[in-house]
Structure formats: C-alpha cells, structure tokens
Design a protein around this motif. Structure first.
Motif, mmCIF file in Angstrom:
data_model
loop_
_atom_site.group_PDB
_atom_site.id
_atom_site.type_symbol
_atom_site.label_atom_id
_atom_site.label_comp_id
_atom_site.label_asym_id
_atom_site.label_seq_id
_atom_site.Cartn_x
_atom_site.Cartn_y
_atom_site.Cartn_z
ATOM 1 N N GLY A 14 0.984 -1.044 -0.124
ATOM 2 C CA GLY A 14 0.017 0.053 0.046
ATOM 3 C C GLY A 14 0.938 1.369 0.119
ATOM 4 O O GLY A 14 2.259 1.056 -0.422
ATOM 5 N N ARG A 70 -4.228 2.138 6.705
ATOM 6 C CA ARG A 70 -3.070 1.492 6.964
ATOM 7 C C ARG A 70 -3.829 -0.147 7.020
ATOM 8 O O ARG A 70 -4.643 -0.500 7.233
ATOM 9 N N ASP A 95 3.110 0.463 5.252
ATOM 10 C CA ASP A 95 3.014 -1.125 5.726
ATOM 11 C C ASP A 95 4.201 -1.464 5.135
ATOM 12 O O ASP A 95 4.298 -1.423 3.808
ATOM 13 N N ASP A 111 -9.581 -8.357 4.016
ATOM 14 C CA ASP A 111 -9.702 -8.020 2.718
ATOM 15 C C ASP A 111 -10.876 -7.073 2.359
ATOM 16 O O ASP A 111 -11.868 -7.457 2.817
ATOM 17 N N PRO A 112 -10.701 -6.055 1.717
ATOM 18 C CA PRO A 112 -12.073 -5.267 1.393
ATOM 19 C C PRO A 112 -13.212 -5.777 0.486
ATOM 20 O O PRO A 112 -14.303 -5.476 0.597
ATOM 21 N N ALA A 154 -10.319 2.738 1.608
ATOM 22 C CA ALA A 154 -9.234 1.482 1.971
ATOM 23 C C ALA A 154 -7.899 1.843 1.577
ATOM 24 O O ALA A 154 -6.778 1.699 2.275
ATOM 25 N N PHE A 182 -8.807 -11.696 -5.872
ATOM 26 C CA PHE A 182 -9.814 -10.835 -4.962
ATOM 27 C C PHE A 182 -11.089 -10.440 -5.915
ATOM 28 O O PHE A 182 -10.960 -9.949 -6.871
ATOM 29 N N PHE A 237 3.191 -10.516 5.700
ATOM 30 C CA PHE A 237 2.059 -9.446 5.297
ATOM 31 C C PHE A 237 1.320 -9.376 6.480
ATOM 32 O O PHE A 237 1.109 -10.183 7.141
HETATM 33 C C1 GA4 Z 1 -5.554 -6.189 0.995
HETATM 34 C C2 GA4 Z 1 -5.981 -7.185 0.205
HETATM 35 C C3 GA4 Z 1 -5.453 -7.182 -1.210
HETATM 36 O O1 GA4 Z 1 -4.072 -7.613 -1.232
HETATM 37 C C4 GA4 Z 1 -5.209 -5.428 -1.709
HETATM 38 C C5 GA4 Z 1 -4.287 -4.915 -0.732
HETATM 39 C C6 GA4 Z 1 -3.835 -3.429 -0.708
HETATM 40 C C7 GA4 Z 1 -2.589 -3.357 -1.533
HETATM 41 O O2 GA4 Z 1 -1.867 -4.142 -1.245
HETATM 42 O O3 GA4 Z 1 -2.387 -2.245 -2.284
HETATM 43 C C8 GA4 Z 1 -4.102 -2.523 0.323
HETATM 44 C C9 GA4 Z 1 -4.822 -3.761 1.391
HETATM 45 C C10 GA4 Z 1 -5.382 -4.832 0.704
HETATM 46 C C11 GA4 Z 1 -5.923 -3.000 2.215
HETATM 47 C C12 GA4 Z 1 -5.464 -1.382 2.702
HETATM 48 C C13 GA4 Z 1 -4.691 -0.765 1.689
HETATM 49 C C14 GA4 Z 1 -4.872 -1.584 0.516
HETATM 50 C C15 GA4 Z 1 -2.758 -2.340 0.935
HETATM 51 C C16 GA4 Z 1 -3.150 -1.184 2.191
HETATM 52 C C17 GA4 Z 1 -2.482 -0.717 3.177
HETATM 53 C C18 GA4 Z 1 -4.688 -5.532 -3.100
HETATM 54 C C19 GA4 Z 1 -6.481 -5.138 -1.514
HETATM 55 O O4 GA4 Z 1 -7.413 -4.788 -2.098
HETATM 56 O O5 GA4 Z 1 -6.614 -4.435 -0.378
#
Ligand code: GA4
Length: 331
Positions: free
Chosen positions: A101, A319, A105, A209-210, A315, A281, A204
């Motif tokens: 992200g 964090r 993180d 997951d959103p 999202a 996803f 990780f």
């Molecule tokens: C978590 C689930 C998927 O891997 C993802 C992730 C996304 C990313 O890696 O860019 C996010 C994470 C995820 C949720 C909060 C945000 C966005 C990293 C982050 C800190 C691809 C998704 O859709 O959301």
C-alpha cells in the motif's frame, strides 16, 4: 534462491516474538464442494470462521502448477527486470517489494499485483507480467478462480436463502467487476537464522480483505495465520490440493454482519524454502451499492450504504491493520 534487494529496510518490518504461542489449527473447515450440503457447509464455515478450504473444487492441478512455475520464474528473474514492472502512475499495480500500500506498511515479501478485466489481465497488467507464458498462465488461472468465486457465492446465496442465487456472484463476475490478482513471494528471512524458531518476521501484516471474497492457493509452505472469532491467532496448515476462501468486508456488510470478514496475516520464517501464494480478490463494480441485503435484514442495518468505489478509496488511504468498516457502522 532469490534474495530480496535492499535488506536494510528490514528494521522497518516488525519481528514477531510470539507473545502468544500460536497453534497449528486443525479446525479449519474443509468444504467438499461436491458434497450433498455444500451450501450449508459454506455458510456455517463463513459464519464461524470467515475462512475455509475447498476440496473437490474441479480446478485441474495443471492450471495451478503452470502458474506456480511461472511465478517462481518471474521472482527469480533479475531485480532490474522486476523493477521494470513497478507501478508507473497513480495505480498500485505491478511489481513491489516490501512496501504494501501507500501508507508505510512493510512486509518481508515481494509481489506482483495485477488488475483483471473480465476474464483476463487488464492491458496495463499485461505489460507488468513480463512473459507470454506468465500472462497465459495467469489468464488461465483467473478464469478458474472466477468460476470458483461464482460457485462459492452462489452457495452462500443458497445457504442464506438469498434470491436470485446469482445476486452475490454477479457482483464479482459481471463485466465491470473490480477484480485484482496477486502473486506473493516470501523468501526465508536470513536475519532469523540462528534465532529460536519462535522468532518470525512479518511477511504480510494482519488485515481483512475489502472485497466480497478472496481465494488463495499456496505452495505447501506454512506462514498463513488467521484470527478466530475469540481473537486467538492460529497457523493454517498448508494444503497444496485445496484453495482457501476468505470472507471480505463487503460480504460482511451485504449479509449485515452474519458472515464476518477474517483477519489474517502471513509470517515469514527462516526455513529453506520460499512461500509462494496466489490470490484472486473478487470485488464488485465501482458503482455497486454495498448495503445489507433486504432479504437478510431481520432487525436494523448495522452498516450504512456505500459504493464499492467509496470503500476502495477509503481503503487505499488506510493502514493495513485498520478496521476499515468502523466508519461505516451505524451508531
Ligand atoms: C488487502 C487485500 C489485497 O491484497 C489488496 C491490498 C491493498 C494493496 O496491497 O495495495 C491494500 C490492502 C489490500 C488493504 C488496505 C490498503 C490497500 C494495502 C493497504 C494498506 C490488493 C486490496 O485490495 O486491499
């Protein structure tokens, strides 16, 4: 063995020193998708854990093996080749290492994050997946995952009495659905060598997951942990022959909290072998309204309505470990 570049960044990745001894959990439900009450089994697993494995899923082993081999090949290529696949513009898609992200993180992994358009890589994602063999393997795999996501979500609808039975499945397999695919590579962490086995490093960090649903496969190397509803963290025994399904935040809202998204994380170890995982996803179209389905509303709605686009935007400002649903809860 592939060594991640810039190991200095490790000080920003937290070493977990097992304040709580986590156990290998033998209670993860394994749902036989060809079983007589598969829909009931899926719903019970989603209610109890928000997490389960599926067997007799009908996905040919060759589809998984081909992609896994191509993923290993990609991650073994030179750092320059991988860096050439790093995100160029505002979107997060492409190759990444350690940074997850945009908000600080970090994890001990490298990954390829890709957007899926209908049943194949999007045009941009196609450029990030460097070889024809990798692109073909991903496209073949994604078709299988869309089918599996559809089956699981139809079973959720059947098990909950939602009609039409495609109401949830259509959200993730429609033409405008927002699907994402990720290949993760967790190499053994050299700094852990010589430390007690109770030491591990964040691969990780914990999160939910959103989307509606996520489907994970890994290469039989441990590392995935899930939080049970009583808050206990447990290690999930790897199983190469199964897929693991996660309930995401959006499905939690659509079912008014009856199904709960699962907090999960991956820890990297000092073992000799890398963990490689691939995750599909399933998200809805950006304009999709996400609110408790009227058919599942026994009492008051626990969440206010939002669009997937709004939730996704929020999202990406959060964090990893944040409770992203909290701002959408009804008082
Ligand atoms: C978590 C689930 C998927 O891997 C993802 C992730 C996304 C990313 O890696 O860019 C996010 C994470 C995820 C949720 C909060 C945000 C966005 C990293 C982050 C800190 C691809 C998704 O859709 O959301």
């Amino acid at each position: 063995m592939v060594v991640l570049a810039k190991p200095a960044a490790l000080e920003q990745i937290s070493l977990l020193r097992t304040p709580e001894p986590w156990e290998t959990f033998s209670g993860v439900p394994a749902v036989d998708l060809s079983g007589p009450d598969a829909a009931g089994d899926v719903v019970r697993a989603c209610e109890q854990f928000g997490f389960f494995s599926v067997v007799n899923h009908g996905v040919p082993a060759g589809v998984v093996d081909r992609l896994e081999a191509e993923a290993v090949r990609f991650f073994a290529s030179s750092q320059a080749v991988k860096d050439a696949s790093a995100p160029a513009g505002a979107d997060p898609f492409g190759y990444g290492s350690k940074r997850i992200g945009r908000n600080g993180d970090m994890g001990w992994l490298e990954y390829l994050l890709l957007a899926i358009d209908r049943d194949a890589l999007s045009e941009k994602a196609s450029r990030a997946a460097t070889s024809t063999a990798l692109r073909d393997a991903i496209n073949e795999y994604v078709v299988a995952m869309r089918g599996l996501a559809r089956t699981v979500l139809e079973m959720v609808a059947d098990g909950l009495g939602v009609s039409p039975r495609g109401a949830l499945a259509d959200m993730v397999t429609g033409d405008a659905s927002d699907q994402v695919f990720r290949l993760n590579h967790y190499p053994p962490c050299p700094l852990l060598q010589g430390l007690p086995p109770s030491c591990s490093v964040t691969g990780f960090g914990e999160h939910t997951d959103p989307q509606l649903v996520s489907i994970l496969h890994s290469n039989g190397i441990a590392g995935l942990q899930v939080a049970l509803h009583d808050g206990r963290w447990v290690s999930v025994p790897p199983n190469r022959d199964a897929f693991f399904v996660n309930v995401g935040d959006s499905l939690q809202v659509l079912t008014n909290g009856r199904l709960k998204s699962v907090r999960h994380r991956v820890v990297a170890g000092s073992g000799l072998k890398s963990r490689v995982s691939m995750i599909y996803f399933g998200g809805p179209p950006l304009a999709q309204r996400i609110a408790p389905l009227p058919q599942l509303l026994a009492g008051l709605p626990l969440y206010r309505e939002f669009t997937w686009g709004e939730y996704k935007k929020a999202a990406y400002r959060s964090r990893l470990g944040d409770n992203r649903l909290a701002p959408f809860e009804e008082p």
